[in-house]
Design an enzyme around this catalytic site. Structure first.
Site, mmCIF file in Angstrom:
data_model
loop_
_atom_site.group_PDB
_atom_site.id
_atom_site.type_symbol
_atom_site.label_atom_id
_atom_site.label_comp_id
_atom_site.label_asym_id
_atom_site.label_seq_id
_atom_site.Cartn_x
_atom_site.Cartn_y
_atom_site.Cartn_z
ATOM 1 N N HIS A 1 0.829 -1.210 0.000
ATOM 2 C CA HIS A 1 0.000 0.000 0.000
ATOM 3 C C HIS A 1 0.861 1.256 0.000
ATOM 4 O O HIS A 1 1.989 1.254 0.491
ATOM 5 C CB HIS A 1 -0.916 0.004 1.212
ATOM 6 N N GLU B 1 0.571 3.984 1.760
ATOM 7 C CA GLU B 1 0.898 4.431 3.109
ATOM 8 C C GLU B 1 2.021 3.593 3.706
ATOM 9 O O GLU B 1 2.927 4.109 4.355
ATOM 10 C CB GLU B 1 -0.333 4.339 4.032
ATOM 11 N N CYS C 1 -6.468 1.412 5.010
ATOM 12 C CA CYS C 1 -7.018 0.174 5.555
ATOM 13 C C CYS C 1 -6.603 0.074 7.029
ATOM 14 O O CYS C 1 -5.809 0.887 7.518
ATOM 15 C CB CYS C 1 -6.511 -1.029 4.768
ATOM 16 N N CYS D 1 -2.703 -0.348 7.480
ATOM 17 C CA CYS D 1 -1.961 0.900 7.287
ATOM 18 C C CYS D 1 -2.260 1.900 8.401
ATOM 19 O O CYS D 1 -1.383 2.652 8.824
ATOM 20 C CB CYS D 1 -2.262 1.506 5.921
#
Length: 168
Positions: free
Chosen positions: A79, A81, A107, A110
């Site tokens: 991801h 992040e 999510c 993260c």
């Protein structure tokens, strides 16, 4: 921070997202020092560092395996992040007190990274992620969340009910 600077940072995140090689959804993120208004680190979602293959190559395993959004986060690409926080760790860039700009709601996985990295505020394009997200987790753990309007996930029409924060 001035509204025009927030808009510019979101535009930068959108430009970063274009670098993603994920066939499913493209995210961009950047970490900002809010006192100096300078970018500390940036990232986008995709395959492993060094040009490694995506999980499913030209297709997304999350789609082909029918994985529900917001679940089984171990399946899929890295991801945006996560890349920002890990790039900071690898480069010795401090994250404490910084602001994270991202083109969709983080999510849960993260969100936990963001919180534990000491990031103070998350500026997020609201409504851009379908499924369980970690916004509630961030808020409950003292991370300021600022939602801004922007491009939405094209799959948003598939959803009948509004997105709800998941419990920690």
């Amino acid at each position: 921070m001035k509204e025009k600077h927030v808009k510019i940072r979101i535009e930068q995140c959108l430009a970063l997202a274009k670098a993603s090689n994920c066939p499913r959804r493209k995210f961009g993120a950047l970490l900002l020092d809010p006192d100096r208004n300078v970018v500390l680190m940036d990232g986008y979602n995709g395959g492993p560092r060094g040009g490694g293959e995506l999980c499913g190559g030209d297709v997304c395993y999350r789609d082909t395996m029918g994985v529900q959004s917001g679940t089984r986060m171990e399946i899929g690409c890295h991801h945006a992040e996560m890349n920002v926080v890990c790039n900071c760790a690898a480069s010795g860039v401090p994250t404490k007190g910084a602001w994270l700009f991202v083109t969709g709601e983080p999510c849960m996985m993260c969100s936990k990274l963001i919180h534990h990295a000491g990031i103070r505020r998350v500026v997020v394009v609201g409504g851009g992620y379908i499924g369980e997200n970690g916004l509630g987790y961030l808020k409950r753990h003292g991370v300021e969340v600022m939602a801004v309007s922007g491009p939405q996930d094209p799959r948003i029409q598939e959803v009948q009910e509004p997105v709800k924060d998941s419990p920690d």
